[in-house]
Design an enzyme around this catalytic site. Sequence first.
Site, PDB file in Angstrom:
ATOM      1  N   HIS A 229       1.042  -0.837   0.292  1.00  0.00           N
ATOM      2  CA  HIS A 229      -0.275  -0.147   0.316  1.00  0.00           C
ATOM      3  C   HIS A 229       1.418   0.778  -0.128  1.00  0.00           C
ATOM      4  O   HIS A 229       1.886   1.071   0.258  1.00  0.00           O
ATOM      5  CB  HIS A 229      -1.041  -0.204   1.149  1.00  0.00           C
ATOM      6  N   ASP A 231       0.265   5.510   2.109  1.00  0.00           N
ATOM      7  CA  ASP A 231       0.225   5.811   2.797  1.00  0.00           C
ATOM      8  C   ASP A 231      -0.678   7.232   2.345  1.00  0.00           C
ATOM      9  O   ASP A 231       0.205   7.558   1.545  1.00  0.00           O
ATOM     10  CB  ASP A 231       0.610   6.295   3.827  1.00  0.00           C
ATOM     11  N   ARG A 296       6.620  -9.045  15.598  1.00  0.00           N
ATOM     12  CA  ARG A 296       7.339  -8.050  15.759  1.00  0.00           C
ATOM     13  C   ARG A 296       6.059  -6.749  15.724  1.00  0.00           C
ATOM     14  O   ARG A 296       4.764  -7.124  15.653  1.00  0.00           O
ATOM     15  CB  ARG A 296       7.880  -8.048  14.045  1.00  0.00           C
TER      16      ARG A 296
HETATM   17  C1  LIG Z   1      -5.785   9.171   8.647  1.00  0.00           C
HETATM   18  C2  LIG Z   1      -5.701   7.470   7.979  1.00  0.00           C
HETATM   19  C3  LIG Z   1      -4.460   6.938   7.525  1.00  0.00           C
HETATM   20  C4  LIG Z   1      -4.534   5.502   7.723  1.00  0.00           C
HETATM   21  C5  LIG Z   1      -6.046   5.462   7.587  1.00  0.00           C
HETATM   22  C6  LIG Z   1      -6.924   6.238   8.215  1.00  0.00           C
HETATM   23  C7  LIG Z   1      -6.750   5.834  10.365  1.00  0.00           C
HETATM   24  C8  LIG Z   1      -5.811   4.967  10.083  1.00  0.00           C
HETATM   25  C9  LIG Z   1      -4.646   5.231   8.958  1.00  0.00           C
HETATM   26  C10 LIG Z   1      -3.593   3.479   8.614  1.00  0.00           C
HETATM   27  C11 LIG Z   1      -2.369   3.469   9.585  1.00  0.00           C
HETATM   28  C12 LIG Z   1      -1.836   1.985   9.360  1.00  0.00           C
HETATM   29  C13 LIG Z   1      -1.565   2.266   8.147  1.00  0.00           C
HETATM   30  C14 LIG Z   1      -2.083   2.815   7.536  1.00  0.00           C
HETATM   31  C15 LIG Z   1      -2.070   2.342   5.359  1.00  0.00           C
HETATM   32  C16 LIG Z   1      -4.412   1.569   8.075  1.00  0.00           C
HETATM   33  O1  LIG Z   1      -4.042   0.940   7.207  1.00  0.00           O
HETATM   34  O2  LIG Z   1      -4.514   2.275   8.861  1.00  0.00           O
HETATM   35  C17 LIG Z   1      -2.916   3.694   7.340  1.00  0.00           C
HETATM   36  C18 LIG Z   1      -3.995   4.658   6.547  1.00  0.00           C
HETATM   37  C19 LIG Z   1      -2.772   5.346   5.715  1.00  0.00           C
HETATM   38  O3  LIG Z   1      -2.651   5.836   5.600  1.00  0.00           O
HETATM   39  O4  LIG Z   1      -3.971   5.423   4.543  1.00  0.00           O
HETATM   40  O1  LIG Z   2       5.097  -2.834  10.570  1.00  0.00           O
HETATM   41  C1  LIG Z   2       5.655  -2.083   9.656  1.00  0.00           C
HETATM   42  O2  LIG Z   2       6.666  -1.725   9.890  1.00  0.00           O
HETATM   43  C2  LIG Z   2       4.659  -0.893   8.333  1.00  0.00           C
HETATM   44  C3  LIG Z   2       3.602   0.181   9.294  1.00  0.00           C
HETATM   45  C4  LIG Z   2       3.127   1.095   8.149  1.00  0.00           C
HETATM   46  O3  LIG Z   2       3.185   0.593   7.063  1.00  0.00           O
HETATM   47  C5  LIG Z   2       1.813   2.099   8.496  1.00  0.00           C
HETATM   48  O4  LIG Z   2       1.006   2.001   9.497  1.00  0.00           O
HETATM   49  O5  LIG Z   2       1.684   2.347   8.038  1.00  0.00           O
HETATM   50 FE   LIG Z   3       2.429   1.738   5.593  1.00  0.00          FE
END
Ligand SMILES: C=C1C[C@]23C[C@H]1CC[C@H]2[C@@]12CCC[C@@](C)(C(=O)O1)[C@H]2[C@@H]3C(=O)O
Ligand SMILES: O=C(O)CCC(=O)C(=O)O
Ligand SMILES: [Fe+2]
Length: 354
Positions: A229, A231, A296
């Site tokens: 993915h 972010d 982890r």
């Molecule tokens: C403000 C955000 C940013 C989110 C979605 C939402 C709430 C939680 C964040 C995360 C956190 C963990 C990785 C991620 C990829 C996920 O699954 O949730 C992030 C995502 C993003 O970066 O899009």
């Molecule tokens: O666990 C990790 O090292 C990656 C976490 C991650 O990609 C995220 O929180 O957006």
């Molecule tokens: Fe991420």
Amino acid sequence: MDPSPVKKLAYKSNPNGLDNQAPIDLRNIQSVPEAHTWEKPEPHTITMESIPVIDITDPNAKLLIGEACEKWGAFQAINHGIPSHLFDKAEAETFRLFNLPHDHKLRVLRGPDDVLGYGIPRIQRYFPKFMWSEGFTIEGSPAQHASELWPDQPHIQTAFCTTMEECQKEMKRATESVMELIFGALGLGPKDEKWPKSKMGDNKAQALLALNSYPMCPEPDRAMGLGPHTDTSFVTVVHQSSCTGLQLLKEGVGWVPVKPVRGALVVNVGDLLHILSNGRFHSVFHRAVVNNEKHRVSIAYVYGPPSDVKIAPAPTMIDQEHPPLYSPVTWNHYIYAKSIHHNNALEYVKHRVQ
Ligand SMILES: C=C1C[C@]23C[C@H]1CC[C@H]2[C@@]12CCC[C@@](C)(C(=O)O1)[C@H]2[C@@H]3C(=O)O
Ligand SMILES: O=C(O)CCC(=O)C(=O)O
Ligand SMILES: [Fe+2]
């Protein structure tokens, strides 16, 4: 206090029914269940290449960060000023949380439209198979959740909350120094009217602390901790501890592991920074793989603008040869777009000449 804007981030719920489901207990499972089996995820690449480690107090830091964001979309920041004993403490609290009996964790399960609390990754909805991970998201004080997790143990509640609050405070400071260098690399200075920070005000950035947990997996090659993915944030700053697992996709190379460097913070460029930089900085595809030796955890600080501020390519990144590639978009709207268009969300916000 105002309700948090982060809690209002928009999601389109349940297109494939895989979100809003409680994680299953991944501990003590002898083989990977069918619903968690990924078809042969590509192995990582054996390469000498690795993302740069940058001392953010180096006079050249701005330049080096600009180069790293263009070439990789990520770098490791050292000399950020966060003492390693704080991460040791935060990691111990993170293990304390995820090592709780499964039904205790379910007491703080996120609802379908909630961002905070315990659950499967938010991005689960983009994937056909479950991931081998669980997460806990915090914004500000996690006191309410801590009282539900450890009802008769006020000392533990206090230790957990104090550590997580301290961690957010320190991550905020470090991330803001990094962002200042990043803005500098984009030619945006504090006096620049159009610098998003001036619109954002001083303290109005939105940020979340996301604790990620990847339990030991009996068949790591058939499972995926966190699927590939990008972010959505400006940047996500990750403390990944001594245990590897984070990998970045490098075009023409493959999946490159991010080597753990003690005390370093991995800075990942998110989609909104890609937009702000008019495509110059690369929002990097990454994933987390699992192993059969060690549980982890990682601690991620997700940092972006207030949910209603429109982010557009910076004026400094636009000229005759570089027309704006994207239309202005808020974080909120972008997340919504991503829940529909998945990895085509950037395409969807592309600037179209009328
Ligand atoms: C403000 C955000 C940013 C989110 C979605 C939402 C709430 C939680 C964040 C995360 C956190 C963990 C990785 C991620 C990829 C996920 O699954 O949730 C992030 C995502 C993003 O970066 O899009
Ligand atoms: O666990 C990790 O090292 C990656 C976490 C991650 O990609 C995220 O929180 O957006
Ligand atoms: Fe991420």
